[in-house]
Design a protein around this motif. Structure first.
Motif, PDB file in Angstrom:
ATOM      1  N   SER A 136       6.585   0.651  -6.069  1.00  0.00           N
ATOM      2  CA  SER A 136       5.984  -0.466  -6.801  1.00  0.00           C
ATOM      3  C   SER A 136       6.641  -1.738  -6.288  1.00  0.00           C
ATOM      4  O   SER A 136       7.865  -1.888  -6.391  1.00  0.00           O
ATOM      5  N   ASN A 163       0.798  -1.226   0.000  1.00  0.00           N
ATOM      6  CA  ASN A 163       0.000   0.000   0.000  1.00  0.00           C
ATOM      7  C   ASN A 163       0.828   1.272   0.000  1.00  0.00           C
ATOM      8  O   ASN A 163       0.265   2.365   0.144  1.00  0.00           O
ATOM      9  N   GLN A 164       2.144   1.139  -0.159  1.00  0.00           N
ATOM     10  CA  GLN A 164       2.997   2.327  -0.222  1.00  0.00           C
ATOM     11  C   GLN A 164       2.925   2.950  -1.611  1.00  0.00           C
ATOM     12  O   GLN A 164       3.412   2.364  -2.588  1.00  0.00           O
ATOM     13  N   GLU A 165       2.311   4.112  -1.707  1.00  0.00           N
ATOM     14  CA  GLU A 165       2.010   4.714  -3.011  1.00  0.00           C
ATOM     15  C   GLU A 165       3.250   5.086  -3.806  1.00  0.00           C
ATOM     16  O   GLU A 165       3.209   5.100  -5.044  1.00  0.00           O
ATOM     17  N   ASN A 166       4.353   5.389  -3.134  1.00  0.00           N
ATOM     18  CA  ASN A 166       5.551   5.815  -3.849  1.00  0.00           C
ATOM     19  C   ASN A 166       6.462   4.640  -4.207  1.00  0.00           C
ATOM     20  O   ASN A 166       7.570   4.836  -4.690  1.00  0.00           O
TER      21      ASN A 166
END
Length: 211
Positions: free
Chosen positions: A194, A189-192
């Motif tokens: 992949s 769930n870490q947006e920055n």
């Protein structure tokens, strides 16, 4: 052992170097080191990524840091270890195998050593220490990771228990498995970043920092 894995290990063994002599010692003395196929995957990522500066959380006897350094003479490894016995053995191994000039060993708790390693921007961070602290290590050190850099986290399947916690009987082990599960979900769930999980050996998470 699964037949395909055994076959690949046999193929890889034909390119063994002297550092591999430490694996039997680690197995006999219950020293946690990265599995063979995972190690070769990481070394290939180092080559593909052209990594020059690598930060490792969890040195143990120095097995993985020396393997990483062996990829190229211009690679510099910074590695952190808190166990005094492991530190002594790692220093001896770095000297014995000729990697002292490529590897900087930081002694102490990895959650207290930021100021000793923030003199570089790192291409890769390898997290292979206390599994309950993986999230803290990730948050603590990724400000030092370059954009487009990799965070590689080992043992994200935790002996196969993560996918089937119902088979765990030990309360302590079950608590650890839950922490690893929670970390994996948090990581996704870490947006920055992949992140991909690799079902190899004890599991790898490979996270790419956003540009």
């Amino acid at each position: 052992m699964e037949a395909n894995q055994q076959y690949l290990l046999e193929i890889q063994s034909k390119t063994d170097n002297q550092i591999e002599s430490l694996r039997s010692y680690a197995e006999e003395n219950a020293v946690p080191i990265v599995d063979r196929l995972s190690l070769e995957m990481i070394k290939q990522l180092i080559r593909i990524h052209g990594a020059k500066n690598i930060l490792e959380i969890g040195t143990a006897i120095g097995y993985s840091s020396m393997h990483f350094a062996s990829v190229s003479d211009d690679i510099q490894i910074t590695t952190i270890e808190r166990d005094e016995k492991m530190i002594t053995q790692a220093k001896t191994n770095f000297e014995t195998f000729g990697y002292s000039s490529q590897i900087r060993l930081i002694e102490g708790n990895a959650l207290e050593k930021y100021s000793q390693v923030d003199d570089k921007v790192y291409d890769i961070i390898f997290i292979d220490a206390a599994k309950a602290q993986s999230k803290k290590f990730f948050e603590y050190y990724t400000p030092l990771l370059k954009k487009g850099g990799l965070v590689i986290t080992d043992n994200v399947l935790y002996h196969g228990f993560v996918s089937n916690i119902d088979i765990v009987r030990s309360r302590n082990v079950k608590q650890m498995v839950k922490k690893v599960q929670k970390f994996n979900e948090w990581l996704m769930n870490q947006e920055n970043y992949s992140t991909n999980f690799i079902n190899m050996d004890d599991g790898l998470a490979i996270s790419i920092k956003g540009e």
